[in-house]
Design an enzyme around this catalytic site. Structure first.
Site, PDB file in Angstrom:
ATOM      1  N   ARG A   1      -0.573  17.177   9.163  1.00  0.00           N
ATOM      2  CA  ARG A   1      -1.165  15.792   9.372  1.00  0.00           C
ATOM      3  C   ARG A   1      -0.378  14.711   8.540  1.00  0.00           C
ATOM      4  NH1 ARG A   1      -6.589  13.253  10.409  1.00  0.00           N
ATOM      5  NH2 ARG A   1      -6.099  11.171  10.466  1.00  0.00           N
TER       6      ARG A   1
ATOM      7  N   ARG B   1      -3.020  12.752  16.377  1.00  0.00           N
ATOM      8  CA  ARG B   1      -2.989  13.608  15.190  1.00  0.00           C
ATOM      9  C   ARG B   1      -2.904  15.133  15.487  1.00  0.00           C
ATOM     10  NH1 ARG B   1      -7.881  11.169  13.377  1.00  0.00           N
ATOM     11  NH2 ARG B   1      -6.873   9.380  13.451  1.00  0.00           N
TER      12      ARG B   1
ATOM     13  N   ASP C   1      -7.711  16.418  12.762  1.00  0.00           N
ATOM     14  CA  ASP C   1      -8.718  15.738  12.245  1.00  0.00           C
ATOM     15  C   ASP C   1      -9.946  16.441  11.912  1.00  0.00           C
ATOM     16  OD1 ASP C   1      -9.578  13.138  11.277  1.00  0.00           O
ATOM     17  OD2 ASP C   1     -10.475  12.646  12.974  1.00  0.00           O
TER      18      ASP C   1
ATOM     19  N   ASP D   1     -13.502  15.937  10.461  1.00  0.00           N
ATOM     20  CA  ASP D   1     -14.408  14.900   9.930  1.00  0.00           C
ATOM     21  C   ASP D   1     -15.752  15.637   9.332  1.00  0.00           C
ATOM     22  OD1 ASP D   1     -12.986  12.743  10.428  1.00  0.00           O
ATOM     23  OD2 ASP D   1     -13.517  12.676  12.491  1.00  0.00           O
TER      24      ASP D   1
HETATM   25  N1  A4P Z   1     -13.695   9.413   5.302  1.00  0.00           N
HETATM   26  C1  A4P Z   1     -15.146   8.736   5.042  1.00  0.00           C
HETATM   27  N2  A4P Z   1     -16.032   9.408   5.582  1.00  0.00           N
HETATM   28  C2  A4P Z   1     -15.362  10.759   6.283  1.00  0.00           C
HETATM   29  C3  A4P Z   1     -16.032  11.774   6.624  1.00  0.00           C
HETATM   30  N3  A4P Z   1     -17.470  11.986   6.931  1.00  0.00           N
HETATM   31  N4  A4P Z   1     -15.238  12.729   7.017  1.00  0.00           N
HETATM   32  C4  A4P Z   1     -12.452   8.957   4.658  1.00  0.00           C
HETATM   33  C5  A4P Z   1     -13.688  12.630   6.691  1.00  0.00           C
HETATM   34  N5  A4P Z   1     -13.296  11.645   6.229  1.00  0.00           N
HETATM   35  C6  A4P Z   1     -14.115  10.599   5.948  1.00  0.00           C
HETATM   36  O1  A4P Z   1      -9.718   9.131   7.877  1.00  0.00           O
HETATM   37  C7  A4P Z   1      -9.794   7.839   7.060  1.00  0.00           C
HETATM   38  C8  A4P Z   1     -10.818   8.142   5.690  1.00  0.00           C
HETATM   39  O2  A4P Z   1     -12.011   8.315   6.139  1.00  0.00           O
HETATM   40  C9  A4P Z   1     -10.290   9.361   4.798  1.00  0.00           C
HETATM   41  O3  A4P Z   1      -9.342   8.821   3.757  1.00  0.00           O
HETATM   42  C10 A4P Z   1     -11.611   9.685   4.085  1.00  0.00           C
HETATM   43  O4  A4P Z   1     -11.674   9.606   2.690  1.00  0.00           O
HETATM   44  P1  A4P Z   1      -8.493   9.705   8.480  1.00  0.00           P
HETATM   45  O5  A4P Z   1      -8.759  10.926   8.875  1.00  0.00           O
HETATM   46  O6  A4P Z   1      -7.271   9.394   7.187  1.00  0.00           O
HETATM   47  O7  A4P Z   1      -8.218   8.527   9.394  1.00  0.00           O
HETATM   48  P2  A4P Z   1      -8.858   8.472  10.871  1.00  0.00           P
HETATM   49  O8  A4P Z   1      -9.114   9.717  11.429  1.00  0.00           O
HETATM   50  O9  A4P Z   1      -7.851   7.723  11.888  1.00  0.00           O
HETATM   51  O10 A4P Z   1     -10.026   7.409  10.755  1.00  0.00           O
HETATM   52  P3  A4P Z   1     -11.478   7.689  11.173  1.00  0.00           P
HETATM   53  O11 A4P Z   1     -12.138   6.147  10.966  1.00  0.00           O
HETATM   54  O12 A4P Z   1     -11.976   9.008  10.314  1.00  0.00           O
HETATM   55  O13 A4P Z   1     -11.307   8.014  12.665  1.00  0.00           O
HETATM   56  P4  A4P Z   1     -12.141   9.045  13.439  1.00  0.00           P
HETATM   57  O14 A4P Z   1     -13.431   8.473  13.400  1.00  0.00           O
HETATM   58  O15 A4P Z   1     -11.986  10.176  12.851  1.00  0.00           O
HETATM   59  O16 A4P Z   1     -11.662   8.774  14.795  1.00  0.00           O
HETATM   60  N6  A4P Z   1     -10.540  10.373  20.527  1.00  0.00           N
HETATM   61  C11 A4P Z   1     -11.171  11.480  21.070  1.00  0.00           C
HETATM   62  N7  A4P Z   1     -11.355  11.751  22.247  1.00  0.00           N
HETATM   63  N8  A4P Z   1     -11.629  12.590  20.073  1.00  0.00           N
HETATM   64  C12 A4P Z   1     -11.268  12.438  18.682  1.00  0.00           C
HETATM   65  O17 A4P Z   1     -11.375  13.356  17.965  1.00  0.00           O
HETATM   66  N9  A4P Z   1     -10.597  10.908  16.952  1.00  0.00           N
HETATM   67  C13 A4P Z   1     -10.366   9.547  16.596  1.00  0.00           C
HETATM   68  C14 A4P Z   1     -10.180   9.227  14.946  1.00  0.00           C
HETATM   69  C15 A4P Z   1     -10.047   8.388  17.611  1.00  0.00           C
HETATM   70  N10 A4P Z   1     -10.098   8.881  18.845  1.00  0.00           N
HETATM   71  C16 A4P Z   1     -10.584   9.866  19.352  1.00  0.00           C
HETATM   72  C17 A4P Z   1     -10.764  11.153  18.310  1.00  0.00           C
HETATM   73 MG    MG Z   2     -11.205  11.222  10.821  1.00  0.00          MG
END
Ligand code: A4P
Ligand code: MG
Length: 162
Positions: A86, A95, A98, A100
């Site tokens: 990643r 990515r 990911d 979460d």
């Molecule tokens: N962080 C805070 N809370 C959490 C949690 N509950 N689980 C922090 C994981 N991490 C958490 O995450 C950024 C920061 O969030 C970390 O440093 C952690 O301390 P990241 O994985 O580096 O960045 P990211 O994933 O780009 O940001 P974010 O806000 O987590 O995005 P999302 O919500 O994960 O969305 N479309 C589809 N169809 N399917 C997907 O899975 N995923 C995303 C990412 C966008 N579009 C998508 C999908």
């Molecule tokens: Mg994430």
């Protein structure tokens, strides 16, 4: 030793052979320390949300029991993300993997490092459908039932692939 907690993890990938990425991640999740993988959802294909033009995602979720603290679990998840190449680029960008932390027992956590329930949980069909596979009777810490959330979200753009 901490009391065992039930946690739910969301998996997503849209780069470098997403199905292989998810399978590798499932293997790594099954080997997490102080944890036991209880159940794995179906794998779903969904269009990317977040504005950037990027390939469709494969998404899934797992249920596990763990004695790791929420932060220790998050760090383990980040380690698995790194092991699978990643690279943190643009927020919501494509990515390889990911992971979460969607839910950690009944807890609500609001720190800079960790927000639980994960902020996307209420509205994203690619989170809600896999969670229903794992525990249809689940209620979020806010009191909302998963089935009520599923009834509100679109099933048009999501398909099961495995
Ligand atoms: N962080 C805070 N809370 C959490 C949690 N509950 N689980 C922090 C994981 N991490 C958490 O995450 C950024 C920061 O969030 C970390 O440093 C952690 O301390 P990241 O994985 O580096 O960045 P990211 O994933 O780009 O940001 P974010 O806000 O987590 O995005 P999302 O919500 O994960 O969305 N479309 C589809 N169809 N399917 C997907 O899975 N995923 C995303 C990412 C966008 N579009 C998508 C999908
Ligand atoms: Mg994430």
């Amino acid at each position: 030793m901490n009391k065992p907690v039930i946690a739910y993890i969301g998996l997503g990938s849209n780069l470098s052979h997403p199905l292989t990425q998810l399978k590798l991640a499932l293997k790594a999740l099954a080997e997490l320390p102080n944890s036991q993988l209880l159940k794995t959802s179906a794998i779903y294909q969904t269009p990317a949300i977040g504005g950037l033009i990027q390939p469709d995602y494969l998404n899934a979720a797992v249920k596990l029991q763990t004695t790791l603290s929420a932060v220790a679990l998050l760090r383990q998840l980040q380690l698995i993300e790194q092991q699978q190449g990643r690279i943190r680029g643009e927020k919501w960008g494509p990515r390889t993997l990911d992971l979460d932390l969607l839910l950690y027992g009944e807890q609500s956590i609001f720190t800079q490092e960790l927000m639980v329930p994960h902020p996307g949980i209420m509205t994203r069909n690619f989170v809600i459908f896999p969670l229903v596979d794992l525990e249809p009777g689940l209620t979020l810490p806010s009191g909302e039932s998963l089935l009520a959330l599923k009834a509100q979200c679109s099933s048009l753009s999501i398909k099961t692939i495995a």
